[in-house]
Enzyme design. Structure first.
Site, short mmCIF file in Angstrom:
data_model
loop_
_atom_site.label_atom_id
_atom_site.label_comp_id
_atom_site.label_asym_id
_atom_site.label_seq_id
_atom_site.Cartn_x
_atom_site.Cartn_y
_atom_site.Cartn_z
CB SER A 9 -0.91 0.01 1.24
OG SER A 9 -1.63 1.22 1.31
CG ASP A 10 1.18 5.75 -1.99
OD1 ASP A 10 2.36 5.89 -1.67
OD2 ASP A 10 0.43 6.70 -2.30
CE LYS A 11 3.16 8.89 4.03
NZ LYS A 11 4.16 9.89 4.43
#
Length: 283
Positions: A9-11
């Site tokens: 997951s991207d932050k």
């Protein structure tokens, strides 16, 4: 998705909310980590114990980099609060001052390699280079610093250690730490430069920006982990900032592996497959 074993997951904007807020400021040798909420009343002004010359330089750098930036950059939005909160207290409108230089300035957009953006303004024979970017990289280009009296002095080893300590304190609190710096030189150039200058910079200060977690994230990650799914967080933040945010999300950074992108890219495919991929949780 029924057979998924790992979620990468991207932050920013995925694990965190879409808004960012200025929470701390390091200026003139002092750390202000109890700033009033920047998302509070618009008429709440700020005052700090710093020379007006230093504050003006700070505001000039922020205004030049934010007032007409293309796109919807959340970091710029958070930083632009400074020009509003300090405007009345210091009787200085940096945004209007920046607009007045529209015909003698050039913008260099954010570089993912240098992790900074900048603006060059030419006034007569003086060229000023306003820089905003990742603290751990921008400070490497600094040779001087603005002190509490608004004067420029050499960035000695002792001062550099002091700044690194303040920056690390912000990062360890989960704040995105942005350095604000300026370069200046006399030039006979008839035109503005076509590439961002590499001249030495003078450090003005640091800003600590918070990215609040989405409230549903910790429970969603916990549910994924109970189902046997490993969750990895991908971010361009410094390692201390990333580790703090990952921990608040519920990502196991004690048993897992946290690594900076530069280290990861320098590894061989064999090293990545054998020692990194089985354990990595933050990159």
């Amino acid at each position: 998705m029924g057979g998924a074993t790992t979620i990468c997951s991207d932050k920013t904007g995925t694990l965190t909310m879409s808004n960012m807020y200025l929470r701390a400021l390091y200026l003139g040798g002092n750390l202000y980590d109890d700033l009033p909420a920047t998302n509070g009343p618009a008429n709440t002004d700020w005052t700090i114990d710093a020379a007006p010359a230093t504050v003006h330089m700070l505001l000039d750098c922020v205004a030049q980099n934010t007032f007409d930036a293309q796109g919807h950059n959340k970091t710029n939005t958070a930083l632009s609060v400074l020009t509003d909160k300090f405007k009345r207290c210091y009787s200085y409108d940096a945004v209007e001052a920046a607009k007045a230089t529209a015909n003698s300035r050039v913008r260099f957009p954010f570089s993912s390699v240098k992790k900074r953006s900048s603006v060059v303004v030419k006034t007569g024979n003086t060229m000023r280079h306003y820089v905003i970017g990742a603290a751990e990289l921008v400070v490497q280009s600094c040779t001087h610093v603005y002190n509490s009296a608004g004067q420029v002095e050499p960035l000695t080893g002792a001062l550099r250690a002091q700044f690194e300590q303040a920056s690390n304190q912000m990062m360890s609190s989960g704040l995105r730490t942005v350095a604000i710096a300026v370069g200046e030189r006399t030039t006979n150039w008839a035109e503005l430069p076509h590439a961002a200058p590499e001249d030495p910079l003078r450090l003005i200060g640091f800003a600590g920006i918070e990215e609040p977690l989405r409230p549903e994230v910790p429970s969603a990650i916990a549910a994924s982990q109970r189902a046997g799914i490993r969750v990895m967080m991908l971010t361009g933040d410094s390692l201390p900032t990333a580790q703090n945010i990952a921990k608040r999300c519920g990502i196991d950074i004690e048993k897992g592996l946290a690594m900076e992108g530069g280290v990861f890219r320098a590894m061989s495919d064999h090293e990545v497959l054998a020692t990194v991929l089985p354990r990595i949780t933050v990159l």
